[in-house]
Design an enzyme around this catalytic site. Structure first.
Site, PDB file in Angstrom:
ATOM      1  N   LYS A   3     -15.662  42.451 -20.842  1.00  0.00           N
ATOM      2  CA  LYS A   3     -14.340  43.076 -20.720  1.00  0.00           C
ATOM      3  C   LYS A   3     -13.605  42.291 -19.638  1.00  0.00           C
ATOM      4  O   LYS A   3     -13.888  42.411 -18.454  1.00  0.00           O
ATOM      5  CB  LYS A   3     -14.491  44.551 -20.349  1.00  0.00           C
ATOM      6  CG  LYS A   3     -13.179  45.316 -20.352  1.00  0.00           C
ATOM      7  CD  LYS A   3     -13.416  46.830 -20.363  1.00  0.00           C
ATOM      8  CE  LYS A   3     -14.261  47.286 -19.201  1.00  0.00           C
ATOM      9  NZ  LYS A   3     -14.440  48.757 -19.192  1.00  0.00           N
ATOM     10  N   CYS A   7       5.046  16.083  -9.179  1.00  0.00           N
ATOM     11  CA  CYS A   7       4.133  17.128  -8.681  1.00  0.00           C
ATOM     12  C   CYS A   7       2.833  16.537  -8.128  1.00  0.00           C
ATOM     13  O   CYS A   7       2.098  17.225  -7.417  1.00  0.00           O
ATOM     14  CB  CYS A   7       3.822  18.120  -9.796  1.00  0.00           C
ATOM     15  SG  CYS A   7       5.275  19.033 -10.381  1.00  0.00           S
TER      16      CYS A   7
END
Length: 451
Positions: free
Chosen positions: A433, A44
């Site tokens: 959040k 890779c």
């Protein structure tokens, strides 16, 4: 007399299987045959070495044949090709490529990890232009040598999958003008088309010319490429990145079943039809984690996990491979794109009832410098809320969120369970959040609206 394991292939799957066997058993004799000169290399990383991002070639190698042999306490033979299997007598015939010599090797267990080969379509005139594939170190060295000696100005890449786009970016980094030709209707075909549009825009903004829904038809004189659309391109050389095919000839000739994908068939314990022969990695047809359907996805994680499972079973611990999600990620210039599980096309093909949540927000707190847009797309079951798959594209934080979603699928979480994941928060990294929490809230609303 002790048992002997013969491993065919010394790169990812083969080297890992041998290493795991040795960790589990000190007594088993291990012999590794590798057709090329190299073992345990980071395939890779090859595009990034070509592009001079990775400057040292040696950094791609986790081991040399000598260090692997010492580490695993194995007999490692490079430039040795296993040419046939005698299943009845548990013998393989091996060709010493350096000395052009044939010999036989007995085994108690045989592990097939021959990998895959690049697909080179039959194209009239292809021989008249320098063209390369990128699967092995030898391929990488030839590309690097060609660039250094000929200083090409233009390149056409056939195929817009992960390898094609990674090579495109790295050639552009060298100052080469790059054109990409892709047969399908969008780049990165495992990604949903609307998400891939972001990647297409990034490529075009970076100066990469893209021809979608087109193919190389013929190579004309003077390095002119004729596409199926009738368009003509000029290129000093070509990179063929049109896909790969499993190296199944050895198994097929031995009478082992081959799946529809071309991969060697195995059971959950990585055994072929012959209980003394195992197979792992890019050469096999594996299973999907979500619905246990057949799946052939050439990625590093499945190869290493399958190798661990094979080693466990060979050494006496019965443990199944639970399947793969096909979680994948790549960098495309200033964007990162990732996916896991089923994409939209697969869900429609399987006729599974699903809904989709989209959410786009900042990678971390907007008031902290450097926040980048991140678009998340999650598919889930409209009946149970079970997460089927996801695509994410953005500037940063894509990797950690796709990994959370892959973990959620593995753990059987629903779309609404994403609300309750307590993610870490600090302004440089996220928001109170998180984006995935918001995906969970949006998913709950979709489920409520459908009742």
């Amino acid at each position: 007399m002790g048992q002997k394991v013969v491993v065919v292939g010394g790169v990812g799957g083969g080297a890992t299987t041998a290493s795991q066997i040795r960790k589990l058993n000190d007594e088993i004799e291990i012999v590794i045959f590798e057709k090329t000169e190299y073992v345990s290399f980071g395939a890779c990383g090859m595009p990034y070495y070509i592009g001079d991002i990775i400057e040292e070639r040696d950094h791609l190698f986790a081991a040399t044949p000598e260090s692997l042999a010492k580490k695993v306490n194995a007999n490692v033979k490079v430039r040795h090709e296993v040419v046939s299997i005698d299943r009845k007598n548990k013998v393989v015939k091996v060709k010493d490529l350096k000395n052009d010599h044939l010999f036989e090797e007995q085994y108690d267990y045989l592990v097939l990890a021959p990998g895959a080969s690049a697909i080179i379509p039959t194209i009239d005139g292809l021989h008249s232009i320098p063209h390369f594939t990128l699967r092995h170190i030898e391929n990488m060295d030839k590309i690097k040598e060609f660039i250094n000696e000929n200083h090409p100005k233009t390149c056409s890449i056939i195929g817009a999958g992960f390898i094609g786009l990674e090579v495109a970016e790295n050639l552009k980094h060298l100052g080469i003008d790059v054109t990409v030709v892709e047969r399908s209707d969008h780049v990165l075909s495992i990604i949903d088309k609307d998400i891939s549009e972001r990647i297409l825009k990034e490529l075009e903004e970076q100066g990469i010319s893209i021809h979608i829904g087109d193919a190389l038809e013929k190579v004309l004189p003077n390095k002119t490429l004729l596409l199926s659309s009738g368009k003509e391109l000029q290129a000093d050389f070509i990179i063929m990145a049109a896909g790969i095919k499993p190296n199944n000839t050895l198994a097929k000739d031995a009478g082992l079943p081959i799946g529809e994908s071309g991969g060697i068939q195995t059971n959950a314990y990585m055994q072929t039809e012959d209980p003394s022969i195992y197979a792992v990695g890019d050469a096999i047809e594996s299973i999907d984690f979500i619905d246990k359907s057949k799946k052939q996805v050439p990625l590093a994680w499945p190869a290493h996990r399958q190798s661990f499972i094979a080693a466990k079973n060979i050494t006496g611990t019965k443990q199944p491979f639970e399947g793969m999600l096909g979680t994948a990620i790549t960098k495309v210039f200033d964007l990162t794109v990732a996916s896991t599980g089923f994409n939209e096309g697969t869900l429609k093909q399987k006729k599974l009832p699903f809904a989709t949540v989209y959410h786009e927000g900042k990678s971390h707190a907007g008031y902290y410098p450097g926040a980048k847009n991140v678009l998340i797309k999650v598919h889930f079951c409209t009946k149970t809320g079970k997460i089927y798959g996801a695509n994410i594209v953005g500037g940063e934080g894509v990797d950690k969120r796709i990994d959370v979603l892959a973990t959620a699928i593995l753990g059987g979480l629903t779309i609404t369970d994403l609300q309750a994941i307590e993610t870490s928060y600090s302004p440089p990294y996220s928001s109170p959040k998180d984006l995935l929490n918001i995906v969970g809230y949006k998913g709950e609303q979709i489920l409520f609206d459908q009742k």
